[in-house]
Design an enzyme around this catalytic site. Structure first.
Site, PDB file in Angstrom:
ATOM      1  N   ASN A  26     -19.525   4.810 -23.896  1.00  9.98           N
ATOM      2  CA  ASN A  26     -19.248   5.393 -25.119  1.00  9.98           C
ATOM      3  C   ASN A  26     -19.641   4.394 -26.471  1.00  9.98           C
ATOM      4  OD1 ASN A  26     -18.875   8.036 -24.339  1.00  9.98           O
ATOM      5  ND2 ASN A  26     -16.696   7.954 -24.963  1.00  9.98           N
ATOM      6  N   PHE A  27     -18.865   3.103 -26.237  1.00 10.49           N
ATOM      7  CA  PHE A  27     -19.207   2.166 -27.574  1.00 10.49           C
ATOM      8  C   PHE A  27     -20.566   1.594 -27.140  1.00 10.49           C
ATOM      9  CE2 PHE A  27     -14.297   0.838 -27.773  1.00 10.49           C
ATOM     10  CZ  PHE A  27     -14.005   1.979 -28.128  1.00 10.49           C
ATOM     11  N   THR A  62      -4.560  -1.393 -23.427  1.00 17.53           N
ATOM     12  CA  THR A  62      -5.597  -2.451 -22.746  1.00 17.53           C
ATOM     13  C   THR A  62      -6.093  -1.902 -21.513  1.00 17.53           C
ATOM     14  OG1 THR A  62      -3.681  -3.442 -21.184  1.00 17.53           O
ATOM     15  CG2 THR A  62      -3.890  -4.168 -23.553  1.00 17.53           C
ATOM     16  N   ARG A 100      -3.964  14.521 -16.089  1.00 18.44           N
ATOM     17  CA  ARG A 100      -4.751  13.494 -15.255  1.00 18.44           C
ATOM     18  C   ARG A 100      -4.524  13.716 -13.897  1.00 18.44           C
ATOM     19  NH1 ARG A 100      -6.041   9.112 -19.303  1.00 18.44           N
ATOM     20  NH2 ARG A 100      -7.049   7.663 -17.671  1.00 18.44           N
ATOM     21  N   TYR A 102      -6.665  14.336 -10.931  1.00 19.59           N
ATOM     22  CA  TYR A 102      -7.426  13.016 -10.206  1.00 19.59           C
ATOM     23  C   TYR A 102      -6.022  12.193  -9.736  1.00 19.59           C
ATOM     24  CZ  TYR A 102     -10.474   9.058 -10.294  1.00 19.59           C
ATOM     25  OH  TYR A 102     -11.315   8.182  -9.949  1.00 19.59           O
ATOM     26  N   ASP A 103      -5.392  11.862 -10.489  1.00 21.68           N
ATOM     27  CA  ASP A 103      -4.302  10.966 -10.025  1.00 21.68           C
ATOM     28  C   ASP A 103      -3.722  11.254  -8.633  1.00 21.68           C
ATOM     29  OD1 ASP A 103      -4.985   9.811 -12.633  1.00 21.68           O
ATOM     30  OD2 ASP A 103      -2.844   9.935 -13.140  1.00 21.68           O
ATOM     31  N   GLY A 147      -5.954   1.586 -30.524  1.00 18.87           N
ATOM     32  CA  GLY A 147      -6.962   0.891 -29.975  1.00 18.87           C
ATOM     33  C   GLY A 147      -6.074  -0.654 -29.434  1.00 18.87           C
TER      34      GLY A 147
HETATM   35  N1  UDP Z   1     -11.121   5.195 -24.911  1.00 17.51           N
HETATM   36  C1  UDP Z   1     -11.435   4.984 -26.317  1.00 17.51           C
HETATM   37  N2  UDP Z   1     -12.593   5.566 -26.844  1.00 17.51           N
HETATM   38  C2  UDP Z   1     -13.582   6.089 -26.036  1.00 17.51           C
HETATM   39  C3  UDP Z   1     -13.340   6.298 -24.775  1.00 17.51           C
HETATM   40  C4  UDP Z   1     -11.967   5.953 -24.206  1.00 17.51           C
HETATM   41  O1  UDP Z   1     -10.861   4.497 -27.243  1.00 17.51           O
HETATM   42  O2  UDP Z   1     -14.683   6.757 -26.455  1.00 17.51           O
HETATM   43  C5  UDP Z   1      -9.927   4.526 -24.489  1.00 17.51           C
HETATM   44  C6  UDP Z   1      -9.111   5.493 -23.661  1.00 17.51           C
HETATM   45  O3  UDP Z   1      -8.169   6.176 -24.406  1.00 17.51           O
HETATM   46  C7  UDP Z   1      -8.355   4.515 -22.746  1.00 17.51           C
HETATM   47  C8  UDP Z   1      -9.610   3.485 -22.443  1.00 17.51           C
HETATM   48  O4  UDP Z   1     -10.375   3.513 -23.441  1.00 17.51           O
HETATM   49  O5  UDP Z   1      -7.281   4.049 -23.403  1.00 17.51           O
HETATM   50  C9  UDP Z   1     -10.131   3.627 -21.323  1.00 17.51           C
HETATM   51  O6  UDP Z   1     -10.599   4.794 -21.189  1.00 17.51           O
HETATM   52  P1  UDP Z   1     -11.711   5.386 -20.181  1.00 17.51           P
HETATM   53  O7  UDP Z   1     -11.875   6.857 -20.141  1.00 17.51           O
HETATM   54  O8  UDP Z   1     -12.859   4.494 -20.313  1.00 17.51           O
HETATM   55  O9  UDP Z   1     -11.165   4.927 -18.823  1.00 17.51           O
HETATM   56  P2  UDP Z   1      -9.536   5.372 -18.087  1.00 17.51           P
HETATM   57  O10 UDP Z   1      -8.653   5.755 -19.089  1.00 17.51           O
HETATM   58  O11 UDP Z   1      -9.779   6.190 -16.892  1.00 17.51           O
HETATM   59  O12 UDP Z   1      -8.945   3.891 -17.708  1.00 17.51           O
END
Ligand code: UDP
Length: 321
Positions: free
Chosen positions: A191-192, A211, A143, A146-147, A208
């Site tokens: 995605n969801f 947060t 990461r 980006y970070d 899951g």
């Molecule tokens: N995540 C997940 N399923 C997905 C996409 C993301 O469980 O299909 C999880 C991911 O591991 C993270 C959270 O959801 O803990 C947010 O991920 P996202 O990529 O949306 O944003 P970011 O990690 O940059 O906050």
């Protein structure tokens, strides 16, 4: 009426910001390389005489452009799967993009907004995260492009303000969602929703229980404009996000309820350095900008589900024209 440049103007947040500025009567030049944005977004506001689109990449100088009162630097792939595809490009976009944007601001005398990120806090050890927290970023992980790119951009903005007197605003933007997310964005909300709507299992990374705190995009755009156009001279960094924290499992359940689908989760490995908890402390934004998000997660998700279902409510393009 202000003359405004938006870099990344065809991306998810850029599309909303451009629409909002046009509705307010501003003249907007939008630039985008379409690395991750949908090229169709470039013509969304095409019928508005105050709108112009130019295909440009902030990695290269912007010195031939000019005459702006304000610049909003939003250009950068923001989803982990996209920003990790070409990490060197991501670093360049953040670092060179900041320099090119600031050089243009300096020459134009423009006020300039930098879209920084909650990722500057890395996998935080302080919760919720205030602006004073210095973060826990792995400079050598997947990461980091980006970070660390965004962290370096904050430094570049700071020094252009100190050394050349450029009027800057730095916002640290937390997870944002809403209509105009790309279906292949790769982030959790899109995605969801797309999985639920097509009857596919929900892809949960890890157990899951990590947060995030999701902010609806129009709330975010309100915050950005209050920051840029409000009376305060505070330059930031300032967190912008919704402090309503949920687990990824709770998000999956909520989307299941709203789409009226029975959620079947498939768990795969959590990505390396994926932050375990994230929630903004927005005390500063509340006090200085008089801003707090107002859209509840169910309401915002419903709008986003409508968008992905093809209902496209609200029709931002029509409202902007
Ligand atoms: N995540 C997940 N399923 C997905 C996409 C993301 O469980 O299909 C999880 C991911 O591991 C993270 C959270 O959801 O803990 C947010 O991920 P996202 O990529 O949306 O944003 P970011 O990690 O940059 O906050």
């Amino acid at each position: 009426m202000a003359t405004v440049l938006v870099t990344g103007g065809c991306g998810f947040i850029g599309t909303h910001l451009v629409g909002r500025l046009l509705r307010q009567g501003d003249r907007v030049v939008s630039i985008d390389s379409h690395y991750t944005s949908d090229p169709a977004n470039a013509s969304l506001y095409g019928s508005n005489p105050n709108y112009e689109f130019i295909n440009r990449d902030v990695r290269y100088p912007l010195s031939d452009l000019g005459g702006f009162d304000e610049i909003y630097n939003l250009a950068c792939p923001a989803s982990p799967i996209h920003y990790q595809r070409d990490p060197v490009m991501t670093i360049n976009t953040n670092v060179m993009g900041a320099i090119h944007t600031l050089e243009l601001a300096r020459r134009s005398g423009a006020k300039v907004f930098q879209a920084s990120t909650s990722e500057v806090y890395g996998d935080p050890k302080v919760h919720p995260q205030p602006e004073t927290y210095l973060g826990n970023v792995n400079s050598f992980g997947p990461r980091a492009c980006y970070d660390e790119g965004k962290r370096c951009a904050e430094t570049i903005f700071r020094e252009y303000a100190a050394q050349y007197g450029v009027d800057i605003r730095i916002a640290r933007i937390f997870n944002t969602y809403g209509p105009f997310m790309h279906p292949n964005d790769g982030r959790v909300v899109s995605n969801f929703i797309t999985q639920a709507l097509s009857g596919k299992p929900i892809s949960v990374y890890g157990n899951g229980e990590q947060t995030r705190s999701f902010c609806y995009v129009t709330d975010l755009v309100d915050g950005i404009l209050r920051f840029m156009r409000g009376p305060s001279t505070f330059q930031g960094p300032c967190n912008l996000g919704n402090p309503n924290e949920v687990t990824i499992n709770q998000l999956a359940e909520q989307i299941g309820l709203l789409t009226e689908t029975s959620v079947i989760r498939v768990h795969t490995a959590r990505p390396q350095d994926d932050p375990m908890r994230r929630r903004p402390d927005i005390t500063l934004a509340q006090r200085i900008l008089d801003w707090s998000p107002t859209t509840s997660l169910p309401d915002g998700l419903q709008e986003t589900i409508n968008y992905f279902s093809g209902i496209r409510s609200p029709n931002l393009a029509e409202r902007a024209a």
